[in-house]
Design a protein around this motif. Structure first.
Motif, PDB file in Angstrom:
ATOM      1  N   UNK A 439     -21.978  28.361  18.653  1.00  0.00           N
ATOM      2  CA  UNK A 439     -21.520  27.231  19.470  1.00  0.00           C
ATOM      3  C   UNK A 439     -19.990  27.049  19.079  1.00  0.00           C
ATOM      4  N   UNK A 440     -19.463  27.024  17.830  1.00  0.00           N
ATOM      5  CA  UNK A 440     -18.115  26.877  17.280  1.00  0.00           C
ATOM      6  C   UNK A 440     -17.199  28.030  17.913  1.00  0.00           C
ATOM      7  N   UNK A 441     -17.974  29.315  18.025  1.00  0.00           N
ATOM      8  CA  UNK A 441     -16.849  30.499  18.411  1.00  0.00           C
ATOM      9  C   UNK A 441     -16.478  29.943  19.946  1.00  0.00           C
ATOM     10  N   UNK A 442     -17.291  29.475  20.793  1.00  0.00           N
ATOM     11  CA  UNK A 442     -17.049  29.231  22.169  1.00  0.00           C
ATOM     12  C   UNK A 442     -15.747  28.363  22.316  1.00  0.00           C
ATOM     13  N   UNK A 443     -16.188  27.359  21.313  1.00  0.00           N
ATOM     14  CA  UNK A 443     -15.340  25.940  21.391  1.00  0.00           C
ATOM     15  C   UNK A 443     -13.752  26.305  20.876  1.00  0.00           C
ATOM     16  N   UNK A 444     -13.692  27.309  19.828  1.00  0.00           N
ATOM     17  CA  UNK A 444     -12.555  27.500  19.362  1.00  0.00           C
ATOM     18  C   UNK A 444     -11.635  28.527  20.423  1.00  0.00           C
ATOM     19  N   UNK A 445     -12.478  29.569  21.066  1.00  0.00           N
ATOM     20  CA  UNK A 445     -11.808  30.253  21.979  1.00  0.00           C
ATOM     21  C   UNK A 445     -11.270  29.492  23.377  1.00  0.00           C
ATOM     22  N   UNK A 446     -11.990  28.382  23.812  1.00  0.00           N
ATOM     23  CA  UNK A 446     -11.660  27.465  24.653  1.00  0.00           C
ATOM     24  C   UNK A 446     -10.449  26.677  24.276  1.00  0.00           C
ATOM     25  N   UNK A 447     -10.323  26.246  22.989  1.00  0.00           N
ATOM     26  CA  UNK A 447      -9.089  25.722  22.448  1.00  0.00           C
ATOM     27  C   UNK A 447      -7.698  26.759  22.481  1.00  0.00           C
ATOM     28  N   UNK A 448      -8.207  27.677  22.258  1.00  0.00           N
ATOM     29  CA  UNK A 448      -6.930  28.578  22.340  1.00  0.00           C
ATOM     30  C   UNK A 448      -6.301  28.858  23.578  1.00  0.00           C
ATOM     31  N   UNK A 449      -7.414  29.011  24.300  1.00  0.00           N
ATOM     32  CA  UNK A 449      -6.995  29.236  25.859  1.00  0.00           C
ATOM     33  C   UNK A 449      -5.978  28.058  26.427  1.00  0.00           C
ATOM     34  N   UNK A 450      -6.694  26.856  26.032  1.00  0.00           N
ATOM     35  CA  UNK A 450      -5.681  25.690  26.430  1.00  0.00           C
ATOM     36  C   UNK A 450      -4.419  25.730  25.872  1.00  0.00           C
ATOM     37  N   UNK A 451      -4.194  26.026  24.665  1.00  0.00           N
ATOM     38  CA  UNK A 451      -2.857  26.208  23.928  1.00  0.00           C
ATOM     39  C   UNK A 451      -2.104  26.970  24.457  1.00  0.00           C
ATOM     40  N   UNK A 452      -2.474  28.256  24.984  1.00  0.00           N
ATOM     41  CA  UNK A 452      -1.798  29.218  25.603  1.00  0.00           C
ATOM     42  C   UNK A 452      -1.440  28.911  26.854  1.00  0.00           C
ATOM     43  N   UNK A 453      -2.085  28.143  27.670  1.00  0.00           N
ATOM     44  CA  UNK A 453      -2.008  27.777  28.891  1.00  0.00           C
ATOM     45  C   UNK A 453      -0.727  26.685  29.066  1.00  0.00           C
TER      46      UNK A 453
END
Length: 453
Positions: A439-453
């Protein structure tokens, strides 16, 4: 009279110059509008061709899977089904032939547009194809957020399964084999074309899995099983060894053992060090290097002689954290070829990732700019993941090499894999165990994508 005439002439000249400016502005807007129209038409055509290639590769995998299921059956029903599968394969070959003709035509247009829109300075020409070519808009120090993973090996495992199969091996872990390997003439780095960029030679793949298999990881030629791809997490324009002569250019995928040397520089010694032999190489006559490679690479039976008559010119190195793929000199090619390979300014999209349609990951050309998908996949837990479907475990795996590689290279690769597995398990424990990790892996990757965007 003269005082009256002179102002009139001045006014007339002003009006004429104003008309000239308006005409030039209008012509400029027309030209810009025409360029946008051409760009849109080309993009739509690329989308159609990518969708057709995607459909062909999916159908090829389905046929391969169904044939494998029938291999152990000898009854009449199985024979009839086999005949139907062979008919579908013939239809697929015709579709692929038509696709190749359309792709050839579109590639010609793209190369012509690139030639018109990008002219290299003498300094850029001297560096192109061997070293990094700077350009003004490139950030000197990319934001540190680009180092954060926005995806992990799950981005490989599931999307690529639509076009081939995952296998488990003792030495390489999970490896991927495209269904196209069943075709006797298929090899890595042959369905697509080469382009020169400010980061060196870049492979533009026409295959829907190519965004992953030609820019991350490495390939290995297994005895009796064919080519397989071993995942890796570092992106590059390509991972190949180069050979060159006055008449021919050749390239071969770097083997998986090179993954044990993070951020290493690869030069003319790479073939000898890692046992890259004749069966690994693709060669073309030099005048055909600028276009599509499929259908033009020479028979493997000629490779032994071609290797003796060529020199290794591999020069893979780093510039400001970017992998530079040095090979043949672009200036040398331009002086010899009527139409050299196109030159583009490379832009890597670190946030793009595959959805249901992998054609979204295809290369995109905007004028003289080439945009490639290169999501950051350097997640520390990569080795803790596995494909949802593993077709088979191969116990007996033997790599075809020109000669055995040294024990120190084998040991270093094994130790690097063990180290990555240990770090992956530590990462999973850090999330609080397997259940929390997913669960947390998916949330962390999504957070990183938002920061990169």
């Amino acid at each position: 009279m003269k005082p009256t005439i002179l102002p009139a002439i001045a006014v007339l000249a002003f009006l004429i110059s104003g008309c000239d400016r308006q005409t030039k502005d209008f012509e400029g807007r027309l030209s810009e509008s025409e360029n946008r129209r051409i760009e849109l038409e080309r993009e739509l055509e690329n989308q159609r061709l990518a969708a057709e290639r995607d459909a062909i590769e999916r159908e090829r995998y389905r046929i391969s899977d169904e044939m494998a299921a029938l291999e152990d059956r000898k009854d009449r029903e199985a024979a009839a089904q086999f005949a139907e599968l062979e008919r579908r394969e013939q239809e697929l070959a015709l579709r692929e032939e038509r696709l190749g003709e359309l792709r050839e035509s579109l590639t010609e247009k793209e190369i012509l547009i690139s030639d018109r829109e990008y002219s290299l300075t003498d300094q850029e020409l001297e560096l192109a194809g061997r070293e990094a070519v700077p350009y003004e808009s490139r950030e000197l120090d990319p934001p540190i957020v680009e180092r954060l993973p926005v995806a992990d090996y799950g981005t490989f495992y599931e999307p690529l399964a639509a076009y081939g199969s995952w296998f488990e091996t003792p030495g390489y872990g999970y490896v991927y084999q495209p269904a196209a390997v069943r075709q006797s003439d298929w090899r890595p780095y042959t369905r697509g074309r080469w382009a020169c960029t400010n980061d060196g030679w870049t492979w533009l793949s026409d295959e829907p899995f190519g965004w992953a298999t030609y820019h991350y990881g490495r390939w290995a030629l297994l005895h009796g099983r064919g080519w397989v791809w071993v995942p890796g997490d570092q992106w590059a324009p390509a991972w190949v060894s180069w050979r060159h002569s006055d008449d021919h250019i050749g390239w071969a995928p770097l083997p998986p053992e090179t993954l044990g040397y993070q951020d290493a520089v690869w030069d003319h010694t790479v073939d000898q060090r890692f046992g890259i032999g004749p069966s690994w190489f693709n060669f073309v006559e030099i005048q055909l290097f600028g276009g599509l490679i499929e259908g033009h690479y020479l028979p493997e039976t000629r490779n032994t002689v071609l290797i003796r008559n060529t020199t290794n010119v591999t020069h893979i190195h780093y510039d400001n954290r970017r992998v530079i793929v040095g090979g043949p000199s672009y200036q040398g090619l331009r002086s010899r070829l009527q139409r050299p390979p196109p030159y583009y300014r490379l832009d890597v999209d670190h946030g793009r990732r595959p959805g249901r349609d992998s054609s979204e990951m295809r290369p995109r050309i905007r004028g003289n700019e080439l945009v490639l998908a290169g999501p950051q996949i350097n997640a520390p837990w990569n080795q803790a993941l596995r494909p949802s479907r593993v077709k088979e475990r191969w116990e007996d795996v033997r790599v075809e090499r020109a000669e055995p590689i040294r024990a120190e290279i084998v040991n270093r690769f094994r130790e690097s894999r063990e180290d990555r597995r240990e770090r992956a398990e530590q990462s999973v424990r850090g999330f609080g165990g397997r259940e929390q990790f997913q669960r947390q892996r998916t949330e962390l990757l999504e957070t990183n994508r938002r920061e990169l965007a």
